[in-house]
Design an enzyme around this catalytic site. Structure first.
Site, PDB file in Angstrom:
ATOM      1  N   ASP A  17      -4.947 -31.238  74.760  1.00 22.85           N
ATOM      2  CA  ASP A  17      -3.938 -31.498  73.993  1.00 22.85           C
ATOM      3  C   ASP A  17      -5.051 -30.523  72.615  1.00 22.85           C
ATOM      4  OD1 ASP A  17      -2.335 -31.610  71.431  1.00 22.85           O
ATOM      5  OD2 ASP A  17      -3.316 -32.780  70.747  1.00 22.85           O
ATOM      6  N   ASP A 265      -4.640 -37.520  71.328  1.00 24.53           N
ATOM      7  CA  ASP A 265      -5.521 -38.123  70.382  1.00 24.53           C
ATOM      8  C   ASP A 265      -4.072 -38.785  69.889  1.00 24.53           C
ATOM      9  OD1 ASP A 265      -4.753 -35.044  69.308  1.00 24.53           O
ATOM     10  OD2 ASP A 265      -5.653 -36.701  67.326  1.00 24.53           O
ATOM     11  N   ASP A 269       0.890 -37.915  72.277  1.00 30.27           N
ATOM     12  CA  ASP A 269       0.238 -37.661  73.488  1.00 30.27           C
ATOM     13  C   ASP A 269       0.448 -38.519  74.357  1.00 30.27           C
ATOM     14  OD1 ASP A 269      -0.900 -35.160  72.890  1.00 30.27           O
ATOM     15  OD2 ASP A 269      -1.995 -36.068  71.643  1.00 30.27           O
TER      16      ASP A 269
END
Length: 389
Positions: A17, A265, A269
């Site tokens: 990410d 995080d 996600d």
């Protein structure tokens, strides 16, 4: 557990990410541009403590006050620095309600103040924030998608994350673009060397983000991720779909599917972390992401991603070494214990010695495994070179 180590040692593709993972997540407010002039009714009887050109920031801060997203903190901190801890201006009668998060899109809330009125505010992506309210209109209504397009392109070319702030009064159909904001989220100092180290380990590195493609490419170019392995403008469920697509690819020999790891995080996600063969969560991330992951990086250091994969490979190499050692040892020792030399020498191995040799086989394997206690994590330099020490 064992299943995580088994999957981790075979990982050949990893997805990062962007926000809060490759970047620090300690974002700060960059450029802020307002499109409503001073004569617009949205400025009438607004909170008195707001300075010039602060309406956009105030609306955004009201909407982001309850969000855990790193970009939301940049907006909230900017508002606190501008007019104090009461970012909503509740002491002047402002009431914020109906707060709702739309994963991958933005946040929405209703802001009310006597004399100022009641407005629905959206903060997020252009396509969603500018979306018309068709529930109050019989036909499709063209959203105000074009206000700020040029200015937004300029922000993104600087590597800033562009956010739209729109408002709509009850009964209105079209949302007014109040302004746009650029968020500067510095890249982690260890991001580039982490990507290079993973590449040196033969792992394909991807970046998947909900941000615009221009912003994503600006970040990817700085950390060394190829343009062909960037996915931008994706929603949370599309991140999970990317994991599925990459897992279905076959390795070069065609004997098995690829093993995919996901590093993230945030709440956006969580689905992808759960679907990946190995989900790795940044320790400073949201509880949802941490719960969905298989591995949690307590120190939030990206080099620990490399260490985790390196350790899994070391463990499995030791497992194979122990297996072949035990198999070879027993293959040679069993014939002696069975008396293979007796026809030629009239000599047999005493049972006590046979038992001792059997115990030595087990002890040697256990001792070999215990040597992993002396494992030292590899050193990764700025160029991504890995020194096993």
């Amino acid at each position: 557990g064992g299943a995580v180590l088994e999957n981790a040692h075979a990982v050949d593709t990893i997805i990062f990410d962007k926000t809060g993972t490759l970047t620090t997540g300690r974002a700060v407010l960059g450029d802020l541009i307002e499109f409503v002039d001073s004569s617009h009714q949205i400025h009438e009887q607004r909170p008195s403590k707001l300075g010039k050109n602060k309406t956009t920031l105030w609306l955004a801060a009201c909407a982001e006050a309850g969000s855990e997203h790193p970009l939301a903190l940049a907006i909230v901190n900017a508002a606190k620095g501008a007019w104090g801890n009461d970012i909503v201006c509740s002491n002047e009668g402002v009431v914020v309600s109906n707060y709702e998060i739309f994963p991958g899109e933005g946040v929405e809330c209703k802001i009310e103040k006597v004399g100022w009125g009641c407005r629905w505010v959206r903060v997020g992506k252009q396509s969603w924030a500018c979306e018309a309210d068709k529930s109050n209109f019989a036909q499709d209504y063209l959203p105000d998608k074009f206000t700020g397009t040029i200015e937004m392109s300029d922000l993104r070319s600087k590597g800033q994350v562009g956010i739209y702030v729109t408002a709509m009064s009850d009964g209105e159909v079209k949302r007014t673009v109040v302004g746009i904001m650029g968020i500067v989220d510095p890249i982690r100092p260890d991001a580039k060397s982490c990507v290079r180290a993973l590449t040196n380990l033969g792992i394909e590195v991807w970046m998947c983000t909900g941000d615009h493609n221009v912003t994503a490419q600006a970040v990817a170019s700085q950390v060394g991720i190829d343009d062909s392995t960037i996915c931008s403008n994706v929603k949370p469920e599309e991140k999970a779909d990317l994991v599925t697509r990459l897992r279905k690819r076959r390795v070069y020999n065609g004997k098995r599917n690829r093993k995919v790891a996901m590093v993230g995080d945030g709440i956006n996600d969580a689905v992808a972390l759960a679907r990946a063969d190995v989900g790795i969560a940044i320790g400073a991330g949201t509880e949802v992401a941490v719960e969905a992951a298989n591995i949690v990086l307590i120190r939030s250091n990206l080099h620990d991603v490399v260490v985790a994969l390196h350790l899994s490979r070391v463990v499995f190499h030791r497992i194979w070494w122990n297996f072949f050692w035990a198999m070879g040892y027993n293959t040679l020792a069993l014939p002696f214990a069975a008396g293979v030399l007796y026809p030629f020498t009239d000599w047999t191995l005493p049972p006590a010695f046979a038992g001792l040799m059997m115990a030595f086989s087990s002890v040697s394997v256990v001792t070999s495994s215990l040597l992993l206690r002396f494992y030292t994590k590899p050193h990764i330099d700025d160029e991504g070179n890995i020194d096993d020490g």
